[in-house]
Design an enzyme around this catalytic site. Structure first.
Site, PDB file in Angstrom:
ATOM      1  N   ASP A  85      -0.777 -15.374  -2.123  1.00  0.00           N
ATOM      2  CA  ASP A  85      -1.953 -14.642  -2.584  1.00  0.00           C
ATOM      3  C   ASP A  85      -2.608 -15.338  -3.781  1.00  0.00           C
ATOM      4  OD1 ASP A  85      -3.779 -12.584  -2.509  1.00  0.00           O
ATOM      5  OD2 ASP A  85      -2.298 -10.990  -2.794  1.00  0.00           O
ATOM      6  N   ASP A 117       6.413  -7.024  -1.182  1.00  0.00           N
ATOM      7  CA  ASP A 117       5.190  -7.429  -1.883  1.00  0.00           C
ATOM      8  C   ASP A 117       5.406  -7.437  -3.396  1.00  0.00           C
ATOM      9  OD1 ASP A 117       2.100  -7.491  -2.508  1.00  0.00           O
ATOM     10  OD2 ASP A 117       2.233  -7.579  -0.322  1.00  0.00           O
ATOM     11  N   ARG A 131      -5.932 -13.884   5.656  1.00  0.00           N
ATOM     12  CA  ARG A 131      -6.709 -12.669   5.432  1.00  0.00           C
ATOM     13  C   ARG A 131      -8.182 -13.037   5.511  1.00  0.00           C
ATOM     14  NH1 ARG A 131      -6.615  -8.308   1.928  1.00  0.00           N
ATOM     15  NH2 ARG A 131      -4.381  -8.146   2.259  1.00  0.00           N
ATOM     16  N   LYS A 147       3.680 -14.457   2.247  1.00  0.00           N
ATOM     17  CA  LYS A 147       2.275 -14.133   1.999  1.00  0.00           C
ATOM     18  C   LYS A 147       1.912 -14.752   0.655  1.00  0.00           C
ATOM     19  CE  LYS A 147      -0.992 -10.411   1.074  1.00  0.00           C
ATOM     20  NZ  LYS A 147      -1.185  -8.937   0.910  1.00  0.00           N
ATOM     21  N   ASP A 169      -9.189  -6.192   0.625  1.00  0.00           N
ATOM     22  CA  ASP A 169      -8.129  -5.209   0.867  1.00  0.00           C
ATOM     23  C   ASP A 169      -8.724  -3.966   1.520  1.00  0.00           C
ATOM     24  OD1 ASP A 169      -6.534  -6.982  -0.445  1.00  0.00           O
ATOM     25  OD2 ASP A 169      -5.823  -5.575  -1.964  1.00  0.00           O
ATOM     26  N   TYR A 176       0.805  -1.219   0.000  1.00  0.00           N
ATOM     27  CA  TYR A 176       0.000   0.000   0.000  1.00  0.00           C
ATOM     28  C   TYR A 176       0.840   1.273   0.000  1.00  0.00           C
ATOM     29  CZ  TYR A 176      -3.798  -3.216   1.135  1.00  0.00           C
ATOM     30  OH  TYR A 176      -4.700  -4.247   1.113  1.00  0.00           O
TER      31      TYR A 176
END
Length: 511
Positions: A296, A187, A351, A294, A355, A156
Site C-alpha cells: 500500500d 492488515d 486496486r 498487499k 477505498d 474494514y
C-alpha cells in the site's frame, strides 16, 4: 488521423465538438471518469491530498475545459473518439492534457522521463480500440497471466485495532461456514510503527510470524498488508538510517503524507542499500509462510526528489518493486495507492479505485475539500467502471464486497450495485466483513460475491447514468440521484436473460 510516434512532447489540434472525456488518474485512488470536456476538473485545495491521491507532478487544473489524464485519454463523440495511449511505462509517466481553445481543442502529451512510444488516432469503435491498445501495452510490459483469488482482510472490520485473536476467530468462522476464501490477509495494525514491520505492536497481542501456520491448519493461506516505501519519523528504521530517505532539491526530506496523525517519509529507491533492505524484508516474511502481500501507499516511491545515478521517478519506483518481488519469490502481490501503468508486470493484482465504504458518498469532503479520490461507494463505482480496459494489465481489484447490514448505511440496492461491480470487473474477490456479525441474508450475499464471473465491457460510451461508463453489456448502473429509465438512484439492473459475459479470456489475464 493516426499517429504512432516516440516523443517526449507533442500537441495535436482537433476540431471543436461536444466531446466527453474518458480519463485515467495516475494511481489507484485518483479519479477516473467519463464526463463532458466543458466541465471543470476538480483540484483538491490541500497539497497533501494532491500528493496522496493524484500526481503532484501533473495535478488536476481546477479550470473549466482543461483536463489532465495519465497514460490514456479519449475524447468521445457520437461518431467515435480520438484516443491517445502510451505503449510503455517502464521509465516514464505519460501525461495528457485536453484543452478547449477558442476555435479548437488541443491535446498535449508531456512525458515525465524518457520519450515514450505513443499512439494518437481517430476510431469509430472506441471501446474495441481501447481494448486492443490496452492488450498491446500489457504485452509490452510483460503483464502476468492470472486467475482470480478470494481474500478476507481485516481492515474494514477492525482497522488498526486488529488483534491476533480477532483475526483467527474470523478465519475459524469462515471455515465453519465453508466460505471459499483462498487467503486471509492481516492488515494495518500489527506493526509497531511505519517502517518497523518486524516489530510487533503491543496491542496486537499475538505472534505475526506464527499466523501462517494457524491459517494453514484452518485451510487458508496467509496474507499481509505492508507499506514498504514509507516510514514514520518515530520509527527505528528512520532513526537508524535517515540517509535512506528521499530528499528534494533543497536537501529537505520529502514528506509523503500524514495518514497516521503524523508525517511519514518516502524511501529513496535509487539507493542499493534500500533495495537490499526491501528484498530482505520480503524474504523474511515469505519465510514465515506469508504468500500474499498487499503493498500500500506505493505512490511514495515515485514522488519527485533527487535520486542517484540520474534515475527517473518511474525507474526508481520499478527498482523498488523489483527488489521486493525478488525477495517475495512466488508470493502474490497486490498493489494499492500505486502508479497504475508503471506497476504493470510487477504486480499480480492492483486496486483500481478508492477505498469502498459502508455509505454512498462523502459529500462534504467532495464539496468543500474538492477531493475526488476520497473513499466512498459512489467513488469506487465511478472509478472502477471507468477503468474497464485495465483488466489486461493485472487482476483488477475493485476493493471489498460489503455484505453486512450491521455497521453499514448501505441500502440493499446499493449493496447489489457493489455486488454487480465486482461481477463485471471479473478480478479479485474480497471481503472484510466481521463474519460474526453477518445474518443469513448477509452470508448468502457474501457467498454470491465470491463466485467467479468473467468480466464485462461497456456497451457504449455515449449513454450513461453518472460520470462513468454505466451501460455495460449485462448490467446498467445508475450513479445519479434521479430515477433513470426505471432504475432507482444508486441502483442497477441486469439485462434480461443475460449473465456476465465472457470477454477476452477474462479468467486468464491477457491470454
Amino acid at each position: 488521423m493516426k499517429e504512432h510516434i516516440i516523443t517526449a512532447h507533442h500537441t495535436w489540434t482537433l476540431p471543436l465538438d461536444h466531446y466527453d472525456i474518458l480519463l485515467n488518474g495516475y494511481q489507484s485512488w485518483s479519479d477516473a471518469d467519463l464526463r463532458p470536456l466543458s466541465d471543470t476538473q476538480t483540484a483538491p485545495i490541500l497539497e497533501a491530498l494532491i500528493k496522496q491521491g493524484y500526481d503532484i507532478q501533473f495535478p488536476p487544473t481546477g479550470q473549466a475545459g482543461v483536463w489532465r489524464s495519465h497514460h490514456l485519454i479519449a475524447l468521445v463523440t457520437e461518431k467515435g473518439a480520438y484516443i491517445g495511449f502510451a505503449l510503455s511505462a517502464k521509465t516514464s509517466v505519460a501525461c495528457w492534457e485536453a484543452r478547449i481553445e477558442q476555435n479548437a481543442v488541443t491535446v498535449t502529451l508531456k512525458v515525465d522521463g524518457t520519450p515514450e512510444e505513443v499512439v494518437f488516432e481517430w476510431t469509430d469503435q472506441p471501446i474495441q480500440r481501447i481494448e486492443d491498445l490496452s492488450r498491446q501495452f500489457a504485452q509490452n510490459m510483460q503483464a502476468p497471466v492470472w486467475n482470480p483469488v478470494r481474500v478476507w482482510c481485516s481492515w474494514y472490520s477492525y482497522y488498526r485495532n486488529i488483534t491476533e485473536r480477532d483475526f483467527i476467530e474470523n478465519a475459524r468462522i469462515a471455515r465453519e461456514l465453508d466460505l471459499p476464501f483462498d487467503y486471509f490477509q492481516l492488515d494495518d495494525g500489527y506493526q509497531n510503527d511505519l517502517g518497523d514491520w518486524l516489530e510487533k505492536r503491543p496491542t496486537f497481542q499475538g505472534d505475526v510470524a506464527g499466523i501462517p501456520a494457524q491459517m494453514e491448519r484452518l485451510g487458508f493461506k496467509a496474507g499481509l498488508w505492508m507499506a514498504p516505501f514509507i516510514a514514520s519519523p518515530t520509527s527505528q528504521l528512520f532513526q537508524n538510517h535517515p540517509e535512506w530517505f528521499l530528499r528534494d532539491t533543497q536537501g529537505q526530506l520529502v514528506i509523503a503524507g500524514d495518514n497516521w496523525d503524523n508525517d511519514y517519509y518516502a524511501l529513496d529507491l535509487s539507493q542499493q542499500e534500500v533495495l537490499d533492505w526491501l528484498e530482505d524484508l520480503a524474504r523474511t516474511f515469505r519465510s514465515f509462510g506469508y504468500s500474499y502481500f498487499k503493498l500500500d501507499f506505493l505512490f511514495a516511491g515515485a514522488l519527485p526528489g533527487v535520486r542517484q545515478n540520474g534515475l527517473s521517478r518511474t525507474e526508481a519506483y520499478r527498482k523498488g518493486m523489483e527488489a521486493f518481488k525478488k525477495g517475495a519469490g512466488d508470493a502474490f502481490l497486490l498493489g494499492c495507492g500505486a502508479p497504475l501503468a508503471q506497476s504493470v508486470g510487477l504486480v499480480d493484482a492492483m486496486r483500481i479505485g478508492p477505498d469502498v465504504t459502508p455509505f454512498w458518498d462523502d459529500y462534504a469532503r467532495r464539496r468543500w475539500v474538492k477531493d475526488g479520490s476520497h473513499p466512498s461507494l459512489k467513488g469506487t463505482l465511478q472509478t472502477c467502471l471507468s477503468r474497464f480496459y485495465q483488466h489486461h494489465w493485472y487482476m483488477p481489484d475493485p476493493d471489498v464486497m460489503i455484505a453486512r447490514q450491521k455497521l453499514s448505511l448501505l441500502s440493499d440496492q446499493e449493496r447489489e450495485s457493489l455486488l454487480r461491480l465486482v461481477q463485471v470487473t471479473g478480478g479479485l474477490l474480497a471481503s472484510s466483513d466481521p463474519l460474526m456479525l453477518l445474518e443469513q441474508k448477509d452470508i448468502d450475499l457474501l457467498r454470491t460475491s465470491l463466485e467467479f464471473h468473467p468480466r464485462d465491457l461497456p456497451a457504449t460510451l455515449n449513454e450513461r447514468f453518472g460520470l462513468a461508463p454505466t451501460h455495460y453489456r449485462t448490467v446498467t448502473f445508475n450513479l445519479t440521484e434521479e430515477l433513470q429509465d426505471g432504475i432507482a438512484p444508486h441502483a442497477s439492473r441486469k439485462a434480461e436473460g443475460r449473465g456476465p459475459r465472457a470477454e477476452g479470456m477474462a479468467l486468464h489475464g491477457i491470454g
